[in-house]
Scaffold this motif. Sequence first.
Motif, PDB file in Angstrom:
ATOM      1  N   TRP A 168       0.798  -1.221   0.000  1.00 59.60           N
ATOM      2  CA  TRP A 168       0.000   0.000   0.000  1.00 59.60           C
ATOM      3  C   TRP A 168       0.833   1.274   0.000  1.00 59.60           C
ATOM      4  O   TRP A 168       0.316   2.358  -0.161  1.00 59.60           O
ATOM      5  CB  TRP A 168      -0.917  -0.005   1.233  1.00 59.60           C
ATOM      6  N   GLU A 169       2.141   1.157   0.151  1.00 60.59           N
ATOM      7  CA  GLU A 169       2.975   2.351   0.214  1.00 60.59           C
ATOM      8  C   GLU A 169       4.397   2.033  -0.219  1.00 60.59           C
ATOM      9  O   GLU A 169       4.952   0.985   0.114  1.00 60.59           O
ATOM     10  CB  GLU A 169       2.993   2.906   1.651  1.00 60.59           C
ATOM     11  N   SER A 191      -8.713   2.692  -7.166  1.00 61.31           N
ATOM     12  CA  SER A 191      -8.768   3.781  -6.188  1.00 61.31           C
ATOM     13  C   SER A 191      -8.778   5.159  -6.832  1.00 61.31           C
ATOM     14  O   SER A 191      -8.827   6.174  -6.140  1.00 61.31           O
ATOM     15  CB  SER A 191      -7.580   3.680  -5.230  1.00 61.31           C
ATOM     16  N   LYS A 224      -9.990  -1.555  -1.862  1.00 61.76           N
ATOM     17  CA  LYS A 224      -9.943  -0.104  -1.782  1.00 61.76           C
ATOM     18  C   LYS A 224     -10.944   0.431  -0.769  1.00 61.76           C
ATOM     19  O   LYS A 224     -10.711   1.474  -0.155  1.00 61.76           O
ATOM     20  CB  LYS A 224     -10.177   0.504  -3.164  1.00 61.76           C
ATOM     21  N   ARG A 238      -8.713   2.245   1.969  1.00 63.48           N
ATOM     22  CA  ARG A 238      -8.718   3.668   1.645  1.00 63.48           C
ATOM     23  C   ARG A 238      -9.998   4.321   2.164  1.00 63.48           C
ATOM     24  O   ARG A 238     -11.010   3.660   2.365  1.00 63.48           O
ATOM     25  CB  ARG A 238      -8.645   3.875   0.126  1.00 63.48           C
ATOM     26  N   ASP A 239      -9.939   5.621   2.355  1.00 66.13           N
ATOM     27  CA  ASP A 239     -11.112   6.377   2.801  1.00 66.13           C
ATOM     28  C   ASP A 239     -11.970   6.721   1.593  1.00 66.13           C
ATOM     29  O   ASP A 239     -12.103   7.880   1.196  1.00 66.13           O
ATOM     30  CB  ASP A 239     -10.661   7.646   3.536  1.00 66.13           C
ATOM     31  N   SER A 276      -2.500   9.576  -5.852  1.00 62.20           N
ATOM     32  CA  SER A 276      -2.880  10.668  -4.967  1.00 62.20           C
ATOM     33  C   SER A 276      -2.187  11.981  -5.304  1.00 62.20           C
ATOM     34  O   SER A 276      -2.571  13.031  -4.802  1.00 62.20           O
ATOM     35  CB  SER A 276      -2.574  10.289  -3.508  1.00 62.20           C
TER      36      SER A 276
END
Length: 379
Positions: free
Chosen positions: A10-11, A85, A119, A123-124, A264
């Motif tokens: 995720w990162e 996402s 997602k 994720r938000d 993002s």
Amino acid sequence: MAQEKQITPWEVQGELTDTDYQKVAREFGAKIIDPELTEMIRSAAGEVHPYITNGTFFAHRDLDMLLSDYRSGKRFYLYTGRGPSGKMHLGHLIPFIFTKWLQDRFGADLLIQITDDEKFLFRDLEMEDIRKYTEENILDILSLGFRPENTHIIVDSEQAGILYNQAIRVARHINVSLARDVFGFSDSDNVGKFFFTSMQAVPAFLIPALTGRDERCLIPYAIDQDPHFLVARDVLPKIGYRKPSSIISKFMPALKGSGKMSSSDPNSGIYLDDDPKTVRKKMMKYAFSGGRATAEEQRKFGAVPEIDFAYNIYKLLEPDQGKVRKVYEEYRRGALLSGEMKQIATDKINEFLEELRARREEVRSEVDAYRFSIDKVMR
């Protein structure tokens, strides 16, 4: 102070060198693709994709075993995926471009898992927004030209029944301690996160589970997704299936030169819906350069193409490797300036995106032909 380097599903943090990639791959237990394996690929496929020869796909798990089986007449199928996402950028397409080549060369069935549930859990984002991204991302992927007769799009929320009935077989063999160790989860993480890797493992054995055919699975993916498939390789033999094989890629670098392209940050990459003017502006303003500070220094000392965004994106999109080698040598020795390199890459990007946009509209009315169904897989 050097930026900390970190890779998770995720990162991704920090700028990764070839040495870093090889170190991470070996730490995860993957093998580096060597000349012997490259020749096995050439023998089986009739050619070697540039993404292998230029090191974009650089590591593997059991690819040699899969190719040996293929040589003896045994089928395999492909599996890759996308987490919807947001809008897709060029970096997202790299595994799909390579997967299409594999499908074309081997005539293999392909499962493309769209992990809308992931997602929502990680994720938000609300499902309404995720559904919009799902439909748009599917069109983007299919615009590469996959074959409808053996391409199967699986949207997790739509195929939940089929996936869940298989995922619980995987989940039974994954305890909380393992999930914490592999993914770094904590007490504050929702329980869906702990379960998700069981869903992501399902396509790696879904065709054998549904058809009874003893087929290996080959999964092309970027190295940040490796932890999911480490777990799958551990669990699948316990429930009666082969370990999936994999071929693992590096990331497409971020436009600004550090980390990977990110959904993002709109200025970290080139998006598939960027118009020609936007592409040129991003390339000229943000693209990290391997050139020198002045034109005079560039002419004298040349550039470092390996760290140059424009060159790296060009070599991924230009199929003519003779042209790629020519541009590399001219840029390296200073015959090309940085601005000229950026313009060459800009032209290639816009040509590629224009072709995608045209095919995207053609495939819009044909999406249903690609959707997963048991009848289609059983044929």
